[in-house]
Design an enzyme around this catalytic site. Structure first.
Site, short mmCIF file in Angstrom:
data_model
loop_
_atom_site.label_atom_id
_atom_site.label_comp_id
_atom_site.label_asym_id
_atom_site.label_seq_id
_atom_site.Cartn_x
_atom_site.Cartn_y
_atom_site.Cartn_z
N ASP A 126 -1.75 0.86 30.53
CA ASP A 126 -1.73 0.54 31.95
C ASP A 126 -3.04 0.92 32.63
O ASP A 126 -3.33 2.10 32.80
CB ASP A 126 -0.56 1.31 32.58
CG ASP A 126 -0.40 0.99 34.05
OD1 ASP A 126 -0.88 -0.07 34.49
OD2 ASP A 126 0.19 1.81 34.78
N ASP A 183 -5.02 -4.81 36.66
CA ASP A 183 -3.86 -3.99 36.28
C ASP A 183 -3.12 -4.59 35.10
O ASP A 183 -2.29 -5.48 35.26
CB ASP A 183 -2.93 -3.88 37.50
CG ASP A 183 -1.71 -3.01 37.20
OD1 ASP A 183 -1.67 -2.38 36.13
OD2 ASP A 183 -0.81 -2.97 38.05
#
Ligand code: NAG
Ligand code: NAG
Ligand code: NAG
Ligand code: NAG
Ligand code: NAG
Length: 471
Positions: free
Chosen positions: A84, A279
């Site tokens: 992430d 992201d």
């Protein structure tokens, strides 16, 4: 997953410092900074998608994660975590019972759990912390233990990470790859430790998520690049400082333009430059409402009031049109429709972008990132990007006196066109292989999670498996 900035009373910072004397000794410059996450912001609520004609929820929207496998402790305990770039901390042991569905819960158990009591090298601290994400949240306790990655010589001694004491709506642990020590955190995170323990020469890593339509997993390389995963030169976009009134460092870059290319004709949307976060932990992208509405118009999207997103005809995904994202004058990532349109359920297709107000964090998630090759380079304050292609494998470490931009892609324009046109079958075959003979030409199709192709001198390469967890 975007980690939300939050008001923090310095509690964790204070007690982490107390615990630090002995625990952080592995860190060569042992300097502790401070936690700076001072402002609240509104949550990006991700709705569960419902069928248009009735109110029955079909599935929940959180569909794709890119996972890697970590072996923690002595003896090793194996857990899988989602990579992430939208957050900065590593934690494990989600509360599976709050995953949201029976399938997700099952998935969650299969990702494994870690028990520090079963490890002879663990140290459990009394320090706790809370992290809210765009969706889901975790309360965790910090633990130190050694971590290795399967099939590699990589070894981190005494990494600090979280073990969840409570979590909700998260069915996997998270490996946050954003800024750590002295920037967002007062301790060295995973990316920091790789660098501090000389496993990488630089705080940089590269991500090729790979196409969603194949079994080919993405590739994540800490401290290196794979020149057979892109075409052309890597071009740099400077990482911006904190935005939106936050004090959190993120991988922000200026998105300077978006254009729709239809049958070879490109038309740019009317927009101002907008800062966006890259992201990898988000399935869809979140962009200013006006742009998303214009995209929907071009793609015959219908507003779905219940779920607050646009439903588009599924055959849109079969077209060779592209949505083109520009980051300054010389970088454009062309996103093929089959990546940008998300088939959320059989015959229900969703536009890969959701409209947000200017108060929210705009971000480019997997629906855009799959089309590009991205090097997240903290040391040079830039994201280096190129169009994703796949012509084999040629993994290289970035030397301590070098830059990622010293490498250019081995794939041809044609290789990239193949991907854009949805022809991913050509794989390694058509690679130009210009001059690089360390080419193993192995298709990175090990679908095994965390299949690791090894250590090529201060760089670690992992094939991240793609886990689909649709309801
Ligand atoms: C979807 O997730 C929410 C919580 O995020 C949960 O309340 C709801 O029951 C879930 N829907 C289904 C169909 O499982
Ligand atoms: C580990 O041991 C401690 C002390 O014996 C106990 O309080 C804790 O619940 C145990 N943790 C787990 C995950 O079993
Ligand atoms: C693991 O942790 C211990 C401390 O508990 C440390 O002495 C050791 O060097 C670490 N590394 C390895 C590879 O075991
Ligand atoms: C890393 O390398 C540097 C320079 O070669 C050395 O001074 C340092 O002790 C090494 N650190 C570790 C943890 O091995
Ligand atoms: C980002 O865009 C803003 C607004 O156009 C501009 O002022 C700024 O200089 C840009 N920053 C970078 C690093 O390109």
């Amino acid at each position: 997953m975007i980690k939300l900035a939050l008001l923090q009373l310095g509690l964790a910072a204070a007690s982490a410092t107390a615990a630090s004397e002995a625990d952080y000794s592995a860190v060569k410059d042992g300097k502790l900074g401070f936690i700076s996450m001072p402002l609240t912001r509104r949550e990006n609520k991700r709705p569960s998608l419902r069928a248009r004609d009735n109110d029955v929820p079909l599935y929940n929207q959180t569909s794709v994660s890119y996972l890697i496998e970590l072996n923690i402790g002595t003896p090793e305990q194996t857990v899988k975590v989602a990579i992430d770039t939208g957050s900065d901390e590593l934690w494990v042991n989600p509360d599976c019972t709050t995953s949201g569905s029976v399938d997700l819960e099952q998935d969650c158990y299969e990702h494994g759990q870690y028990d520090p009591n079963d490890s002879s090298t663990s140290t459990v601290t009394s320090v706790e912390n809370y992290i809210p994400y765009g969706k889901g949240e975790v309360q965790m306790q910090y633990v130190l233990d050694n971590i290795t990655l399967s099939d590699s010589t990589l070894e981190i001694s005494q990494q600090i990470f979280g073990v969840a004491v409570a979590s909700s709506e998260l069915n996997e642990g998270i490996l946050g790859l954003s800024y750590g020590m002295d920037v967002n955190l007062d301790y060295p995170n995973f990316v920091d430790m790789l660098y501090l323990q000389n496993q990488t020469n630089t705080r940089a890593f590269s991500i090729a998520l790979g196409s969603k339509d194949t079994n080919i997993g993405g590739t994540l390389i800490f401290g290196g690049v794979d020149t057979k995963k892109f075409t052309g030169d890597l071009k740099s976009a400077d990482i911006l400082g904190p935005q939106n009134g936050e004090q959190l460092a993120r991988y922000w870059v200026n998105l300077t333009g978006v254009a729709f290319t239809n049958d070879g004709d490109s038309s740019a949307y009317d927009m101002n430059t907008v800062p966006v976060v890259l992201d990898s932990g988000s399935t869809l992208s979140y962009l200013p409402e006006a742009i998303v509405a214009d995209m929907a118009t071009d793609l015959d999207g219908e507003w779905d009031r219940t779920n607050e997103l646009y439903i588009v005809p599924c055959d849109t995904a079969e077209k060779t049109d592209t949505m083109d994202f520009s980051f300054g004058n010389d970088i454009t990532i062309r996103v093929p429709m089959y990546e940008f349109i998300w088939e959320a359920a059989s015959d229900i297709c969703v536009l890969g972008a959701i409209g947000i107000s200017t108060l929210d964090v705009a971000l480019l998630g997997d629906s855009v990132m799959r089309a590009g090759y991205f090097v997240f380079d903290q040391d040079n304050g830039a994201i280096h990007m190129a169009q994703y292609a796949n012509c084999g494998e040629n993994e290289q470490a970035i030397p301590s006196d070098g830059k990622a931009t010293d490498f250019s892609g081995d794939c041809t324009e044609e290789d990239a066109e193949d991907i854009i046109n949805g022809d991913t079958s050509s794989g390694s075959g058509s690679g130009s292989g210009s001059g690089s003979n360390s080419d193993s030409d192995s298709q990175d199709d090990e679908s095994g999670i965390g299949a690791l192709t090894g250590n090529t001198g201060a760089a670690f390469i992992l094939a991240a498996a793609v886990a689909f967890s649709l309801l």
